[in-house]
Design a protein around this motif. Structure first.
Motif, mmCIF file in Angstrom:
data_model
loop_
_atom_site.group_PDB
_atom_site.id
_atom_site.type_symbol
_atom_site.label_atom_id
_atom_site.label_comp_id
_atom_site.label_asym_id
_atom_site.label_seq_id
_atom_site.Cartn_x
_atom_site.Cartn_y
_atom_site.Cartn_z
ATOM 1 N N TYR A 47 55.748 34.501 42.304
ATOM 2 C CA TYR A 47 56.583 35.663 41.996
ATOM 3 C C TYR A 47 56.113 36.404 40.748
ATOM 4 O O TYR A 47 56.374 37.593 40.609
ATOM 5 N N THR A 48 55.419 35.717 39.846
ATOM 6 C CA THR A 48 55.060 36.341 38.577
ATOM 7 C C THR A 48 53.591 36.740 38.452
ATOM 8 O O THR A 48 53.255 37.545 37.594
ATOM 9 N N THR A 49 52.734 36.213 39.278
ATOM 10 C CA THR A 49 51.303 36.505 39.140
ATOM 11 C C THR A 49 50.937 37.837 39.794
ATOM 12 O O THR A 49 51.570 38.262 40.757
ATOM 13 N N THR A 50 49.907 38.447 39.265
ATOM 14 C CA THR A 50 49.348 39.637 39.910
ATOM 15 C C THR A 50 48.126 39.267 40.743
ATOM 16 O O THR A 50 47.617 40.100 41.487
ATOM 17 N N GLU A 51 47.668 38.018 40.599
ATOM 18 C CA GLU A 51 46.520 37.563 41.390
ATOM 19 C C GLU A 51 46.927 37.404 42.844
ATOM 20 O O GLU A 51 48.051 37.010 43.162
ATOM 21 N N ARG A 52 46.004 37.704 43.726
ATOM 22 C CA ARG A 52 46.252 37.567 45.164
ATOM 23 C C ARG A 52 45.540 36.314 45.660
ATOM 24 O O ARG A 52 44.318 36.267 45.713
ATOM 25 N N PRO A 53 46.304 35.300 46.029
ATOM 26 C CA PRO A 53 45.673 34.051 46.471
ATOM 27 C C PRO A 53 44.894 34.224 47.779
ATOM 28 O O PRO A 53 45.305 34.978 48.658
ATOM 29 N N PHE A 54 43.789 33.517 47.868
ATOM 30 C CA PHE A 54 43.039 33.440 49.112
ATOM 31 C C PHE A 54 43.774 32.527 50.083
ATOM 32 O O PHE A 54 43.958 32.838 51.247
ATOM 33 N N ILE A 55 44.236 31.391 49.558
ATOM 34 C CA ILE A 55 44.935 30.419 50.393
ATOM 35 C C ILE A 55 45.828 29.550 49.499
ATOM 36 O O ILE A 55 45.543 29.347 48.321
#
Length: 94
Positions: A47-55
């Motif tokens: 909810y807080t990260t701006t990173e987009r996870p791959f998986i």
């Protein structure tokens, strides 16, 4: 989907974390990896990260928020599902 993105792993057993890390290294994955010991901490991070996870890889048996509950929250939350997060659940019998 950004295949070089972050890999999030939710696993509360340090030995299993070690094995997973060895597998990623042996397979040559250079992706940044973050480990969480419970589903709730991982959800807070998402909810807080701006990173987009791959998986996202999650154990099913976790404290606070188990893997199935986490998957349901990720899939049914509009903000998280729009980010196309792929969440995979695994069961470890020990």
């Amino acid at each position: 989907m950004d295949k070089t993105g972050l890999i999030i792993i939710i696993e509360d057993d340090p030995d299993d974390q070690f094995v997973l890390e060895e597998v990623f290294r042996e397979l040559g994955y250079l992706n940044k990896r973050i480990y969480f010991a419970d589903g709730l901490s991982a959800l807070d991070y998402l909810y807080t990260t701006t990173e987009r996870p791959f998986i996202i890889i999650s154990d099913i048996n976790l404290p606070k928020l188990n893997g199935l509950e986490l998957r349901k929250k990720v899939q049914t939350d509009a903000a998280l599902s729009l980010r196309c997060i792929s969440l995979h659940i695994f069961y470890n019998s020990h």
